[in-house]
Design an enzyme around this catalytic site. Sequence first.
Site, PDB file in Angstrom:
ATOM      1  N   LYS A  82     -31.995  25.739  59.508  1.00 27.03           N
ATOM      2  CA  LYS A  82     -31.730  26.155  58.126  1.00 27.03           C
ATOM      3  C   LYS A  82     -32.374  27.513  57.944  1.00 27.03           C
ATOM      4  O   LYS A  82     -33.557  27.701  58.281  1.00 27.03           O
ATOM      5  CB  LYS A  82     -32.343  25.142  57.162  1.00 27.03           C
ATOM      6  CG  LYS A  82     -32.164  25.498  55.692  1.00 27.03           C
ATOM      7  CD  LYS A  82     -32.969  24.538  54.815  1.00 27.03           C
ATOM      8  CE  LYS A  82     -32.912  24.951  53.369  1.00 27.03           C
ATOM      9  NZ  LYS A  82     -34.084  24.498  52.601  1.00 27.03           N
ATOM     10  N   TYR A 119     -37.568  30.809  58.697  1.00 27.77           N
ATOM     11  CA  TYR A 119     -37.653  31.790  57.618  1.00 27.77           C
ATOM     12  C   TYR A 119     -38.470  33.019  58.033  1.00 27.77           C
ATOM     13  O   TYR A 119     -39.694  32.918  58.241  1.00 27.77           O
ATOM     14  CB  TYR A 119     -38.310  31.155  56.392  1.00 27.77           C
ATOM     15  CG  TYR A 119     -37.478  30.134  55.639  1.00 27.77           C
ATOM     16  CD1 TYR A 119     -36.128  29.939  55.911  1.00 27.77           C
ATOM     17  CD2 TYR A 119     -38.048  29.371  54.628  1.00 27.77           C
ATOM     18  CE1 TYR A 119     -35.377  29.018  55.203  1.00 27.77           C
ATOM     19  CE2 TYR A 119     -37.304  28.446  53.911  1.00 27.77           C
ATOM     20  CZ  TYR A 119     -35.971  28.267  54.208  1.00 27.77           C
ATOM     21  OH  TYR A 119     -35.230  27.359  53.501  1.00 27.77           O
TER      22      TYR A 119
END
Length: 254
Positions: free
Chosen positions: A177, A147
């Site tokens: 992810k 992220y």
Amino acid sequence: MFNKKQKRLNKIIDPKTKKILLMAFDHAVEHGPVVYEGINLDPLRIAKIAHEGGANALIVHSGAAKYIRKYLKKLPLIVKINGRTDLTTKKIQSIITTVKEAECVGATAVAYTVYVGSEYEDKMLESLSHVKKQCLEKGMPLIGFMYPRVDGKNKDDSRLVRYAARLGAELGVDIVKTYYTGSKETFSKVIKDANFVPVVSAGGGMKESEAEFFQMVRDVIDSGASGMAVGRNVWEKENASAILKEIRKIIYGS
Ligand code: FBP
């Protein structure tokens, strides 16, 4: 250890289609319960949705995993190893669970967040090396939540997401992810840059309509992603299991 890890990975990545459908439920840690006022945050309710809707696994913290395991044995669980609350502005997640503890509460895999570009990136990467060592010893798959957190930039800025996803692939996580970048054009570049590891997109905040969310799932898959890790757009809805089944159809193409 390799066989153990591969067996576990086969539960998370469908061995035939290589598709991945995960449900995320670490939000009560990341954002706190008050933000979700009126929504039943019982982890078992969420786990049942994941199970009925056909998710490959559910991402939770260790306490929720321990609770879910008492009642629901079959659903694979991915246990978060680091975390933070929203009550601090520091862009760092601390290690809060060991891989051994995750295994004890029945984890099929563990997940670790890196805030790529934050002022604490060095600390988070150093901790990641320790987590990787523990994963290696236990034959435990590792999902990297890659992220971006760069001052003055959006966290879904496509140039940053490309960098973050590539970093995850380079560092050897088993699945990356990351945030969806908002278009097929930009997200396909994210997938291309991290081409040697499966990539899934997070769902993001609540969309205006189910149709809009389904279109996003289609765009993510058309971009070449292996699947999605969906959260708020599913378990905040009343017909959550039905929505998850629809998402599964889009991801699996049937
Ligand atoms: P959603 O699918 O609901 O976006 O969840 C994905 C997720 O990464 C969660 O695992 C996590 O709690 C949350 O988003 C963090 O969101 P943010 O990085 O925007 O604070």
